[in-house]
Design an enzyme around this catalytic site. Structure first.
Site, PDB file in Angstrom:
ATOM      1  N   PHE A 194      -6.418   5.174   5.706  1.00 28.50           N
ATOM      2  CA  PHE A 194      -6.031   4.036   6.543  1.00 28.50           C
ATOM      3  C   PHE A 194      -7.209   3.569   7.394  1.00 28.50           C
ATOM      4  O   PHE A 194      -7.029   2.996   8.460  1.00 28.50           O
ATOM      5  CB  PHE A 194      -4.849   4.419   7.439  1.00 28.50           C
ATOM      6  CG  PHE A 194      -3.631   4.837   6.668  1.00 28.50           C
ATOM      7  CD1 PHE A 194      -2.874   3.903   5.983  1.00 28.50           C
ATOM      8  CD2 PHE A 194      -3.247   6.167   6.612  1.00 28.50           C
ATOM      9  CE1 PHE A 194      -1.747   4.281   5.263  1.00 28.50           C
ATOM     10  CE2 PHE A 194      -2.121   6.560   5.895  1.00 28.50           C
ATOM     11  CZ  PHE A 194      -1.376   5.610   5.217  1.00 28.50           C
ATOM     12  N   CYS A 251      -5.957   1.236  10.413  1.00 22.14           N
ATOM     13  CA  CYS A 251      -4.724   0.507  10.133  1.00 22.14           C
ATOM     14  C   CYS A 251      -3.661   0.830  11.173  1.00 22.14           C
ATOM     15  O   CYS A 251      -3.318   1.998  11.396  1.00 22.14           O
ATOM     16  CB  CYS A 251      -4.210   0.875   8.743  1.00 22.14           C
ATOM     17  SG  CYS A 251      -2.611   0.153   8.347  1.00 22.14           S
ATOM     18  N   THR A 282       0.831  -1.208   0.000  1.00 19.42           N
ATOM     19  CA  THR A 282       0.000   0.000   0.000  1.00 19.42           C
ATOM     20  C   THR A 282       0.866   1.260   0.000  1.00 19.42           C
ATOM     21  O   THR A 282       0.541   2.235  -0.674  1.00 19.42           O
ATOM     22  CB  THR A 282      -0.967   0.011   1.200  1.00 19.42           C
ATOM     23  OG1 THR A 282      -0.211  -0.162   2.400  1.00 19.42           O
ATOM     24  CG2 THR A 282      -2.004  -1.075   1.085  1.00 19.42           C
TER      25      THR A 282
END
Length: 200
Positions: A167, A174, A42
């Site tokens: 996120f 995250c 990512t």
């Protein structure tokens, strides 16, 4: 054999401890996959979009290069430089706004709820699109424009809660979001020192 201080070795040492939550091979594998996929791919995708956007916006690239040159004076960036690279970080944040590597998240409703006129029964899977919300003109003036200044420290307070969530957000956000931003800011600064961004 021998002592190592890399991530895999640290996780394997925890794996050898019977009291550790990493006491199963599956859990150890899942931890490694989380770091490799969630913590690497990512960030790389976010940086790829950042480089593309810089190639299309030479004025942003010039301002980025000016900050990097003034702060680093030719030396490699370090963690201690982060606070002095606000525009560099803002460039990455704005790229994530336009092109979030994870463009949608799913959550399960833990109780009956309602969103406007739409009932959401308990157990329903709800999809949240960072891509759509982060381009919504209700929250972002000129939402299709690449404007890193939105994310400068003096402007961040103007961003509504949950209008920006590359996120995810809340308790399920995250765990590596902060690390990804630090890592990407330092990588962006370092690459800016040596390369110009152009689409051929």
């Amino acid at each position: 054999p021998g002592e190592h201080e890399d991530l895999l070795s640290l996780l394997m040492a925890a794996y050898d401890d019977p009291a550790s939550p990493l006491s199963s091979t599956r859990q150890l594998r899942d931890e490694i996959l989380t770091f490799l996929i969630g913590g690497h791919e990512t960030t790389a995708a976010g940086l790829a979009w950042t480089f593309y956007l810089l190639s299309e916006h030479p004025e942003v690239e010039r301002r980025l290069r000016q900050e990097v040159d003034e702060v680093l004076m030719g030396r490699p960036p370090s963690f201690d430089d982060l606070a002095r690279l606000p525009y560099t970080k803002a460039v990455f944040d704005e790229a994530l706004r336009l092109y979030p590597p994870v463009w949608t998240f799913s959550r399960t409703a833990i109780a009956d709820d309602r969103l406007d006129d739409c009932p959401i029964p308990e157990g329903t899977t709800v999809m949240l699109s960072a891509y759509a919300i982060q381009r919504n003109p209700r929250y972002w003036p000129d939402p299709e424009a690449f404007e890193p200044s939105r994310f400068l420290p003096e402007n961040e307070a103007n961003i509504p809660a949950f209008a920006y969530f590359p996120f995810s957000g809340g308790p399920r956000a995250c765990i590596g979001g902060r690390l990804a931003t630090i890592e990407a800011t330092l990588i962006l600064a370092r690459i800016t020192q040596s390369f110009r961004f152009r689409v051929l």
